[in-house]
Design a protein around this motif. Structure first.
Motif, short mmCIF file in Angstrom:
data_model
loop_
_atom_site.label_atom_id
_atom_site.label_comp_id
_atom_site.label_asym_id
_atom_site.label_seq_id
_atom_site.Cartn_x
_atom_site.Cartn_y
_atom_site.Cartn_z
N SER A 424 0.84 -1.19 0.00
CA SER A 424 0.00 0.00 0.00
C SER A 424 0.88 1.24 0.00
N ALA A 425 0.42 2.29 -0.69
CA ALA A 425 1.08 3.60 -0.66
C ALA A 425 0.00 4.67 -0.63
N THR A 426 0.14 5.61 0.27
CA THR A 426 -0.82 6.71 0.36
C THR A 426 -0.06 8.03 0.37
N GLU A 427 -0.72 9.06 -0.13
CA GLU A 427 -0.16 10.41 -0.06
C GLU A 427 -1.30 11.36 0.28
N GLN A 428 -1.12 12.10 1.34
CA GLN A 428 -2.11 13.09 1.75
C GLN A 428 -1.47 14.47 1.71
N ASP A 429 -2.00 15.28 0.82
CA ASP A 429 -1.53 16.65 0.67
C ASP A 429 -2.74 17.54 0.96
N THR A 430 -3.15 17.57 2.22
CA THR A 430 -4.44 18.16 2.59
C THR A 430 -4.32 19.52 3.25
N ASP A 431 -3.13 20.06 3.30
CA ASP A 431 -2.95 21.34 4.01
C ASP A 431 -2.06 22.26 3.19
N ARG A 432 -2.45 22.48 1.94
CA ARG A 432 -1.69 23.35 1.04
C ARG A 432 -2.50 24.62 0.79
N GLN A 433 -1.90 25.76 1.04
CA GLN A 433 -2.60 27.03 0.91
C GLN A 433 -1.70 28.02 0.17
N ASN A 434 -2.24 28.66 -0.88
CA ASN A 434 -1.50 29.65 -1.66
C ASN A 434 -2.15 31.01 -1.48
N ALA A 435 -1.37 31.98 -1.01
CA ALA A 435 -1.83 33.35 -0.90
C ALA A 435 -0.93 34.22 -1.77
N TYR A 477 -6.65 26.92 -1.90
CA TYR A 477 -6.27 25.86 -0.97
C TYR A 477 -6.61 24.52 -1.60
N GLU A 478 -5.79 23.55 -1.29
CA GLU A 478 -5.89 22.24 -1.94
C GLU A 478 -6.04 21.14 -0.90
N SER A 479 -6.73 20.10 -1.32
CA SER A 479 -6.84 18.89 -0.51
C SER A 479 -6.75 17.71 -1.47
N ASN A 480 -5.61 17.03 -1.46
CA ASN A 480 -5.36 15.94 -2.40
C ASN A 480 -5.10 14.65 -1.64
N ASP A 481 -5.80 13.60 -2.04
CA ASP A 481 -5.62 12.27 -1.45
C ASP A 481 -5.30 11.28 -2.56
N ARG A 482 -4.27 10.47 -2.33
CA ARG A 482 -3.91 9.44 -3.29
C ARG A 482 -3.72 8.13 -2.54
N ASP A 483 -4.29 7.09 -3.09
CA ASP A 483 -4.23 5.78 -2.44
C ASP A 483 -3.99 4.72 -3.50
N ASP A 484 -3.00 3.85 -3.23
CA ASP A 484 -2.63 2.80 -4.17
C ASP A 484 -2.44 1.51 -3.38
N GLN A 485 -3.17 0.45 -3.75
CA GLN A 485 -3.11 -0.82 -3.02
C GLN A 485 -2.99 -1.97 -4.00
N GLU A 486 -2.23 -2.99 -3.58
CA GLU A 486 -2.07 -4.17 -4.42
C GLU A 486 -2.03 -5.42 -3.55
N LEU A 487 -2.83 -6.39 -3.92
CA LEU A 487 -2.86 -7.69 -3.26
C LEU A 487 -2.32 -8.73 -4.24
N THR A 488 -1.38 -9.56 -3.77
CA THR A 488 -0.68 -10.49 -4.65
C THR A 488 -0.67 -11.89 -4.05
N PHE A 489 -0.89 -12.87 -4.90
CA PHE A 489 -0.74 -14.28 -4.51
C PHE A 489 0.14 -14.94 -5.55
N LYS A 490 1.12 -15.73 -5.09
CA LYS A 490 1.93 -16.47 -6.05
C LYS A 490 2.22 -17.87 -5.52
N PHE A 491 2.40 -18.80 -6.45
CA PHE A 491 2.65 -20.20 -6.13
C PHE A 491 3.65 -20.72 -7.14
N ASP A 492 4.77 -21.31 -6.64
CA ASP A 492 5.83 -21.80 -7.51
C ASP A 492 6.21 -23.23 -7.12
#
Length: 932
Positions: A424-435, A477-492
């Motif tokens: 999993s990877a998340t990015e929260q850019d929820t407190d950006r303000q431009n004046a 002002y900006e509020s950006n949320d990014r979420d990336d998830q991956e579930l993996t199964f492997k058998f060898d």
């Protein structure tokens, strides 16, 4: 190909499996340290193997009898032991060297230990592999994974705020490479597939591997290479291992002496079959950079001189970067099964303040022709505007990885591997303000670019340093949320065999990956309609930034960040679907819904990607030759949901797309031993790069009134690559490695962004049309050269001296849709590293120089407008001194030559961006304890 594999599988069942097996370990005299990459040879046969990360080896299918077993490892003399191998299971352990101490996780024989270990692992591998081991991670003054891998041949790094961020492998950017942790793919918190490496601290790792050729049991999605980050496990170390590091650092620009970095690593083995390993780190570091930028250049028709024809700005960055991480690994050794649970968590936070002082309106004066230009500067006559902006933000990223799996060894050389993992990877850019506050002044403005890296503008004489000349302009002002998830199964499944006296193995498996990526971008835009009226008190505009400002032009006025933040506390009213306040009851803040839509709708997207993969591969150990051959198939199904906006009508909607494709890639890796100290390698393999999720969606920004459109392309195909590698390794004596290699890559359907004029689609002819497409092909041709040697051991007259050098040359070529032939983006023609070190019984020192040639960062409409990252050379120093056997004092100096980063348009006389970060110095303590 399918018929060939059916035939090979049929032949497999006719292979004989001998009843005699040999296993064992290779350690030092004390038994505290194991040797990974030691080569075990059964003399007089074709049986040959190498030790794993725990120093263990296993050979299956030997005929019973008496044999000489030879063990070789770089940095030590070969050892020979005559043993009897009986039917069934046999165990024999080997000892190299004499009694020594463990420092930085590895056996140390002077400073050369990390070099010996890394080269031995590369030598033993069946692939083209480069390694940075844990001792090297401690020997170099690197903070992030990106900075550590740049020490290897063929690796370039993109920097951000003076730290390595993205790794470029063999001239191919981050979107064309794969990053894994313990073999588990790391997903990306940003909008694309690139994995940011500046948040991953290198001192949490056991080692870093860079795979440059691939076998069928590895994912296809890596054209440049794969970076695998290996975390600590208990069986890597002796029982009861503890390492503690603590340091503080100082930077000339921040002048902050309170930066700290700490880490701890602990491992132990309980009852000989349960292992626990814990690594943790915490870092707090203040970073400051001084920057000036230009928006573009053009040619004056009358004189032929280039002149700045777009905005010019000064930027001051000050940020506090915090990193915390935790890795906990459990290993269980049962009778015939090894089980593991591996966890990795990393959090990265930037609290940044950016102040921008931007001179605008230059383009209007150039269009009007009211300027005078020379080779070193220009006078712009007319009204120019300065935008003074404060942008505080807090960005937090997390990367997590959890896996459970095991290996079960059955009779007759049959091995079953299984694993389930979550990343999993998340990015929260929820407190950006431009004046933004602005001032407009009509006069003659002179810009001097006789020093192209640092142009000069006399802001004071023009009146731009008068706080009372400014009035409120716009706020976001900006509020950006990014979420990336991956579930993996492997058998060898792997089966060892012996065919006509030649050992080998067959391996096949399946892998299923399910990935979801969700990006929610909200930008709320407002204009100030009160002109010079400002009822909220002093906006905090002050005079010069600092007497320590390094660049020629003034940094401008600074908006106090706390006062700027206080402005946004006043935003009220109802909220729309983007979370933006409508500002009901306040007639001076005007909500700009059109700007909000243009920034928010195209930035939103969702992707659901499912990949099903299967492979089969054979490994043949022939006389003096190892061959790994097979093929991998990956079936990909992607569904995307993205926004389409018409800016004229402010209508928008979300559109879904589906893309399915199957890729089959055969591969072969060959290693041949010509002499005991000379071997050659060759590899032919296929790989792919999937399109960025948003680029391959239907997102669009449509300006119907101007007939302009920017959109994605859901018909993008993946880039398919065929690669050919050839290399020679020479090991004269026991302490030297000389390596040379050549590689070639042919990329089919490479992806480019493009912009065209007067494009007809259906009933509409667009004056400007921007999108993405697959070009026909691109090629990469490269050469690599490496030398590592222990001068003292080699010459016998300079004990303790170690020298290393690597150089890579890359030539790439691709054809753009307009027919122009260019190098691939982010491909530096030349890169190299040189290091020289010295060590005795009390002190170790190493100086390292890293060079990266210039490369195209972004393509322009012509060669003169291409964004080029200039060449860069950085010199670092690392010193360690022993206080006791367990305690060391350390000193590191990073960027001691004070090298800046310089970007330019087409030629180094035309500034695009120039950054200074200053040198950084750190001092610390390291404590290492090893028990039995």
């Amino acid at each position: 190909m399918q018929k060939i594999f059916l035939l090979l599988i049929t032949i497999l069942f006719s292979f004989s499996i001998s009843a005699a097996n040999l296993k064992g370990s290779v350690t030092d005299f004390s038994g505290k340290s194991s040797f990974e990459g030691a080569i075990i040879t059964v003399d007089g046969t074709n049986f040959r193997t190498s030790t794993d990360r725990e120093g263990n080896f296993s050979i299956t299918g030997i005929e019973p009898g008496r044999y000489n077993i030879i063990v070789t490892y770089l940095g030590t003399s070969p050892i020979l032991k005559n043993i009897t191998i009986s039917s069934g299971e046999n165990e024999e352990n080997f000892i190299l060297g004499s009694s020594v101490d463990l420092t930085e996780n590895l056996l140390v024989v002077g400073q050369a230990a990390s070099t010996y270990n890394a080269i031995s692992r590369q030598r033993a591998s069946d692939q083209f592999l480069s390694v940075v081991d844990s001792d090297a991670l401690g020997s170099f003054p690197d903070t992030t994974v990106a900075e550590s891998v740049r020490r290897l041949s063929g690796v370039t790094v993109e920097n951000d705020q003076g730290e390595g961020r993205y790794a470029i492998l063999r001239g191919l950017g981050g979107n064309l490479n794969q990053v894994t942790i313990d073999g588990i793919a790391v997903v990306a918190p940003e909008d694309n597939r690139n994995v940011i490496l500046d948040g991953l601290p290198s001192d949490m790792l056991e080692s870093i591997e860079v795979f440059k050729s691939f076998t069928p049991d590895q994912d296809l999605d890596a054209i440049g290479g794969k970076i695998n980050l290996k975390t600590l496990t208990a069986f890597d170390r002796p029982k009861n291992y503890l390492r503690i590091r603590a340091e503080t650092s100082y930077n000339e620009l921040t002048e902050n002496e309170e930066n700290y970095k700490t880490s701890i690593a602990y491992s132990n083995v309980f009852n000989d079959n349960v292992g626990l390993a814990i690594s943790a780190n915490a870092e707090n570091r203040e970073i400051t950079s001084h920057n000036n930028e230009s928006g573009g250049w053009g040619v004056d028709d009358a004189t032929g001189f280039y002149l700045m024809n777009d905005d010019y700005e000064m930027r001051y960055y000050n940020l506090t970067r915090e990193r915390i991480g935790l890795s906990v690994n459990l290993d269980f050794r049962l009778d015939n099964t090894d089980l593991y649970i591996k966890t990795f968590y990393n959090q990265y936070e930037d609290a940044e303040q950016r102040n921008k002082f931007e001179l605008k309106g230059i383009d209007d004066i150039v269009d009007d022709g009211t300027y005078t230009v020379s080779q070193t500067g220009a006078i712009y006559a007319g009204e120019l505007e300065v935008e003074n902006e404060s942008r505080p933000r807090i960005e937090e990223r997390t990367i997590e990885k959890y896996s459970f799996g095991g290996i079960t060894s059955l009779d007759d050389g049959l091995e079953i591997q299984y694993e389930i993992s979550y990343s999993s990877a998340t990015e929260q850019d929820t407190d950006r303000q431009n004046a933004v506050f602005n001032a407009e002044i009509d006069t003659n403005h002179y810009i001097d670019w006789s020093n192209p890296e640092e142009p000069y503008v006399d802001f004071a004489s023009a009146g731009f340093l008068n706080p009372y000349a400014y009035e409120a302009d716009k706020f976001e002002y900006e509020s950006n949320d990014r979420d990336d998830q991956e579930l993996t199964f492997k058998f060898d499944v792997r089966q060892d065999f012996v065919f006509q006296g030649n050992p080998g193995s067959f391996k096949s498996g399946i892998k299923i990956k399910q990935r979801e990526k969700n990006v929610n971008a909200n930008v709320c835009a407002y204009d100030w309609s009160g002109e010079d009226y400002w009822p909220y008190g002093d906006q905090g505009l002050t005079n010069e930034l600092s007497s320590d400002w390094r660049l020629r032009s003034s940094a401008g006025l600074i908006i106090d960040k706390e006062k700027a933040r206080a402005i946004f506390q006043r935003f009220t009213g109802d909220q729309d679907e983007f979370g933006c306040f409508t500002m009901a009851g306040d007639s001076f803040f005007e909500y700009e819904r059109g700007d909000t839509l243009e920034e928010s709708v195209p930035g939103d997207f969702f992707a659901d990607e499912n990949i099903t993969a299967g492979y089969a591969m054979f490994t043949f150990d022939l006389p003096e030759t190892t061959i790994v051959v097979g093929a991998r198939a990956e079936d990909t199904n992607v569904v995307t949901l993205s926004g389409r906006l018409d800016t004229a009508t402010e209508n928008y909607y979300y559109d879904a797309d589906r893309h399915d494709y199957l890729v089959v890639a055969p591969s072969i890796n060959v290693k041949h031993l010509i002499e005991d100290d000379l071997q050659i390698r060759a590899a032919l393999y296929g790989s792919l790069a999937r399109p960025k999720f948003q680029d391959a969606s239907s997102y669009a920004v449509i300006e119907s009134e101007d007939r302009e459109i920017e959109q994605g392309n859901p018909g993008l195909d993946p880039t398919i690559t065929t690669s050919l590698d050839f290399g020679v390794d020479y090991f004269p004596g026991d302490v030297t490695w000389i390596g040379a290699g050549v590689f070639y890559k042919n990329l089919e359907d490479p992806i480019f962004g493009y912009e065209l004029e007067d494009v007809a689609t259906g009933a509409t002819t667009w004056t400007e049309f921007s999108s993405f497409l697959n070009a026909d092909s691109a090629t990469v041709l490269g050469l690599e050269f490496n030398v590592q040697t222990d001068i003292g051991a080699l010459a016998g007259t300079m004990p303790g001296w170690l020298v290393g050098f690597n150089y890579t040359f890359v030539d790439s070529e691709s054809t753009l849709p307009d027919g122009r032939e260019v190098a691939l983006q982010k491909t530096a023609e030349s890169t190299g590293n040189f290091n020289i070190g010295y060590a005795n019984d009390f002190i170790e020192a190493k100086i390292i120089a890293s060079y990266r040639g210039a490369y195209i960062r972004e393509l322009g409409s012509s060669p003169a407008n291409e964004d080029i990252n200039g060449e860069h050379t950085q010199i670092d120093l690392s010193i360690k001194g022993d206080i006791t056997d367990e305690l060391q004092i350390t000193f590191d100096a990073v960027n001691i030559n004070d090298a800046p980063e310089y970007y330019y348009f087409g030629a180094d006389t035309r500034l695009m961006q120039y950054d200074e970060f200053g040198p950084r110095y750190s001092i610390g303590l390291r404590y290492t304890f090893t028990g039995n």
